[in-house]
Design a protein around this motif. Structure first.
Motif, PDB file in Angstrom:
ATOM      1  N   PHE A  36       0.818  -1.214   0.000  1.00  0.00           N
ATOM      2  CA  PHE A  36       0.000   0.000   0.000  1.00  0.00           C
ATOM      3  C   PHE A  36       0.852   1.264   0.000  1.00  0.00           C
ATOM      4  N   PHE A  37       0.468   2.181  -0.893  1.00  0.00           N
ATOM      5  CA  PHE A  37       1.086   3.506  -0.960  1.00  0.00           C
ATOM      6  C   PHE A  37       0.041   4.472  -1.496  1.00  0.00           C
ATOM      7  N   ILE A  38       0.270   5.756  -1.259  1.00  0.00           N
ATOM      8  CA  ILE A  38      -0.750   6.758  -1.571  1.00  0.00           C
ATOM      9  C   ILE A  38      -0.075   8.056  -2.002  1.00  0.00           C
ATOM     10  N   ASN A  39      -0.750   8.798  -2.875  1.00  0.00           N
ATOM     11  CA  ASN A  39      -0.237  10.093  -3.324  1.00  0.00           C
ATOM     12  C   ASN A  39      -0.682  11.201  -2.378  1.00  0.00           C
ATOM     13  N   VAL A  40       0.196  12.179  -2.199  1.00  0.00           N
ATOM     14  CA  VAL A  40      -0.076  13.328  -1.334  1.00  0.00           C
ATOM     15  C   VAL A  40       0.152  14.599  -2.154  1.00  0.00           C
ATOM     16  N   ALA A  41      -0.776  15.532  -2.099  1.00  0.00           N
ATOM     17  CA  ALA A  41      -0.618  16.832  -2.770  1.00  0.00           C
ATOM     18  C   ALA A  41      -0.588  17.923  -1.712  1.00  0.00           C
ATOM     19  N   ALA A  42       0.415  18.780  -1.772  1.00  0.00           N
ATOM     20  CA  ALA A  42       0.529  19.905  -0.846  1.00  0.00           C
ATOM     21  C   ALA A  42       0.242  21.193  -1.606  1.00  0.00           C
ATOM     22  N   TRP A  43      -0.605  22.047  -1.015  1.00  0.00           N
ATOM     23  CA  TRP A  43      -0.985  23.322  -1.630  1.00  0.00           C
ATOM     24  C   TRP A  43      -0.760  24.461  -0.643  1.00  0.00           C
ATOM     25  N   GLY A  44      -0.381  25.641  -1.180  1.00  0.00           N
ATOM     26  CA  GLY A  44      -0.203  26.789  -0.305  1.00  0.00           C
ATOM     27  C   GLY A  44       0.529  27.919  -1.001  1.00  0.00           C
ATOM     28  N   ASN A  45       1.014  28.850  -0.193  1.00  0.00           N
ATOM     29  CA  ASN A  45       1.735  29.982  -0.778  1.00  0.00           C
ATOM     30  C   ASN A  45       3.190  29.597  -1.065  1.00  0.00           C
ATOM     31  N   ASP A  46       3.901  30.509  -1.680  1.00  0.00           N
ATOM     32  CA  ASP A  46       5.278  30.265  -2.121  1.00  0.00           C
ATOM     33  C   ASP A  46       6.168  29.804  -0.967  1.00  0.00           C
ATOM     34  N   GLY A  47       6.167  30.562   0.128  1.00  0.00           N
ATOM     35  CA  GLY A  47       7.057  30.256   1.246  1.00  0.00           C
ATOM     36  C   GLY A  47       6.771  28.909   1.874  1.00  0.00           C
ATOM     37  N   TYR A  48       5.495  28.597   2.076  1.00  0.00           N
ATOM     38  CA  TYR A  48       5.127  27.342   2.730  1.00  0.00           C
ATOM     39  C   TYR A  48       5.500  26.140   1.865  1.00  0.00           C
ATOM     40  N   ILE A  49       5.113  26.188   0.598  1.00  0.00           N
ATOM     41  CA  ILE A  49       5.324  25.026  -0.268  1.00  0.00           C
ATOM     42  C   ILE A  49       6.802  24.789  -0.549  1.00  0.00           C
ATOM     43  N   ASN A  50       7.546  25.841  -0.863  1.00  0.00           N
ATOM     44  CA  ASN A  50       8.972  25.645  -1.129  1.00  0.00           C
ATOM     45  C   ASN A  50       9.727  25.221   0.131  1.00  0.00           C
ATOM     46  N   GLY A  51       9.314  25.750   1.276  1.00  0.00           N
ATOM     47  CA  GLY A  51       9.935  25.340   2.536  1.00  0.00           C
ATOM     48  C   GLY A  51       9.635  23.886   2.856  1.00  0.00           C
ATOM     49  N   LEU A  52       8.380  23.467   2.630  1.00  0.00           N
ATOM     50  CA  LEU A  52       8.001  22.081   2.899  1.00  0.00           C
ATOM     51  C   LEU A  52       8.716  21.129   1.947  1.00  0.00           C
ATOM     52  N   SER A  53       8.776  21.500   0.678  1.00  0.00           N
ATOM     53  CA  SER A  53       9.414  20.638  -0.308  1.00  0.00           C
ATOM     54  C   SER A  53      10.891  20.418   0.004  1.00  0.00           C
ATOM     55  N   SER A  54      11.561  21.448   0.477  1.00  0.00           N
ATOM     56  CA  SER A  54      12.994  21.328   0.765  1.00  0.00           C
ATOM     57  C   SER A  54      13.288  20.610   2.082  1.00  0.00           C
ATOM     58  N   SER A  55      12.240  20.284   2.846  1.00  0.00           N
ATOM     59  CA  SER A  55      12.464  19.685   4.167  1.00  0.00           C
ATOM     60  C   SER A  55      12.601  18.164   4.131  1.00  0.00           C
TER      61      SER A  55
END
Length: 481
Positions: free
Chosen positions: A76-95
């Motif tokens: 089992f595996f699942i897709n996750v989509a993250a949405w938000g403003n520039d700072g939140y999404i780029n910060g989350l992606s780099s973490s």
């Protein structure tokens, strides 16, 4: 579990019968939109680049998003989509990156919509997808070691049936019939190119990286990556020591190459060093054929030789080999001090299995190499020059370096059929054209347990040296001593 997978996991052994650590997580297989404040843990097996779109509700601003795929059990595996403003999404992606274990708190569990965005995401067994936003959700690296130890082995389990794949030979044989299709591939990494940056006509910046794959049927096949996330993953691989199960790679006909090529896209999931029987056999083959030097000789000369610049004396080659556990390439201006062209033809020209490069007898019906992936099939063999040469300079000698076809044919200026037709005197004359002559030798030096010295040199190109070029490079080397 395969030996090469065990090494990468440092002996971690999973227990799939255990529940999640402290039973604080909901399993992906049990997720449902009715859950309130779910908490999920999984290992990242895929990730896309950050993208932006105009915000329909707030004119003049953009919304940012990226996707990733997590797995918490073999099936089992699942897709996750993250949405938000520039700072939140780029910060989350780099973490976090592919291979990290993460905890997701309070995601929205939504049904998949295959008519819209989900058709561009990896195919998953779950009926749902997760949505993450700054206001409601949290994503952070997992800190519980029991959970991490349970999740880590999952990174080596393919997301598709491990037997459901095309060999590179199948792709080449089917040719343009596969153009535009999405398939699974099992192959080993041969070479990793350099990332190339570009700017599109509308001012957008992009990047591209090409990997060359191989298996027992094809010695070189292109895999192209366009996303930064995919390129970052590629740069962690070790050529000749990495096997890939590539799920949902796009196959297309490349008119520039007049051949087929594979591309990593948003649906693709790459499993590195899969824990499968098929991958283990390919890994053993890759190790054997890499040490033989045959892969380098199969490579297009311009592709390989144009990337070799460093000049060494023989002693410098030996010293670097002792200091560097990985294989490396170099140029040496040395004398050929052993070249047994006037031995019996059976010692100069040999027959080898075309799949694993193992030497076979003239009357063999099948390959006798226990590691050959085709040992149970009818023998497919090639015949070529198979010489061991010594080269020497004022600092020492490198012994028993393989010089094989097609490099040997280009060096000697003679085909195997032509060589067989030569008289003994003509073979001796050919030998003395090179023996004790200064040559420009492109060599690959690599560790070898079969050699008494622990290292081996493989000749990837050889020609009589230009005296002016020798003087220039040898003067530079002497200044460095």
């Amino acid at each position: 579990m395969s030996q090469f997978v065990l090494q990468s996991l440092n002996g971690i052994k999973p227990n799939w019968n255990n529940k999640m650590a402290a039973q604080t997580y909901i399993a992906i297989s049990e997720l449902h939109p009715n859950f309130s404040h779910p908490k999920v843990a999984g290992i990242i097996i895929g990730k896309t680049d950050v993208k932006s779109f105009p915000d329909r509700k707030n004119f003049g601003t953009d919304r940012f998003t990226f996707g990733f795929t997590i797995k918490d059990s073999p099936d089992f595996f699942i897709n996750v989509a993250a949405w938000g403003n520039d700072g939140y999404i780029n910060g989350l992606s780099s973490s976090f990156s592919i291979g990290d274990c993460v905890t997701i708190e309070n995601p929205l569990v939504a049904s998949k919509d295959l008519e819209k965005g989900d058709r561009f995401c990896p195919t998953t067994p779950s009926l749902y997808r997760l949505l993450v936003t700054e206001a409601h959700s949290q994503v952070f690296l997992c800190a519980d070691m029991d959970t991490i130890n349970r999740l880590l082995p999952l990174i080596h389990l393919p997301v598709k049936d491990s037997r459901d794949f095309y060999s590179l030979g199948d792709i080449v044989a089917n040719g343009q019939q596969l153009d535009g299709t999405v398939i699974n591939i099992l192959a080993a990494v041969k070479l990793i190119g350099e990332p190339k940056q570009f700017t599109t006509s509308d001012g957008r910046k992009g990047q591209r990286l090409e990997v060359k794959l191989f298996d027992d049927s094809v010695s070189s096949f292109p895999l192209v990556c366009w996303d930064r996330e995919a390129i970052q993953l590629v740069q962690t691989w070790i050529p000749k020591e990495t096997v890939l199960f590539i799920a949902d790679a796009k196959i297309s006909f490349d008119s520039f190459r007049s051949g087929m090529a594979a591309t990593v896209n948003s649906k693709t999931i790459i499993t590195v060093n899969p824990d499968t029987r098929e991958a283990s056999l390919l890994f053993s083959y890759a190790k054997e054929v890499s040490e033989s030097g045959a892969l380098d000789q199969d490579e297009k000369p311009d592709d390989l030789l144009d990337s070799i610049f460093d000049v060494y004396t023989v002693s410098q080659l030996k010293q670097k080999a002792q200091e560097t556990p990985e294989a490396f390439f170099g140029i040496t201006y040395s004398f050929i001090s052993k070249l047994d062209l006037d031995s019996s033809v059976s010692k100069v020209i040999r027959k080898r299995c075309s799949r694993c490069k193992f030497q076979v007898t003239e009357d063999a019906q099948s390959c006798t190499n226990q590691l050959c992936p085709g040992r149970d099939q009818a023998l497919s063999a090639t015949t070529g020059f198979d010489l061991l040469v010594d080269f020497t300079d004022h600092t020492g000698t490198l012994h028993a370096c393989p010089l094989r076809s097609p490099v040997a044919e280009k060096t000697l200026g003679c085909t195997t059929d032509g060589f067989i037709s030569l008289t003994d005197d003509e073979r001796t004359a050919m030998k003395w054209k090179f023996l004790l002559e200064r040559c420009k030798i492109y060599v690959k030096v690599l560790p070898s347990t079969k050699m008494r010295t622990g290292i081996r040199g493989v000749v990837v190109a050889c020609s009589l040296a230009d005296p002016g070029e020798v003087k220039q490079h040898m003067s530079a080397l002497l200044k460095c001593l």
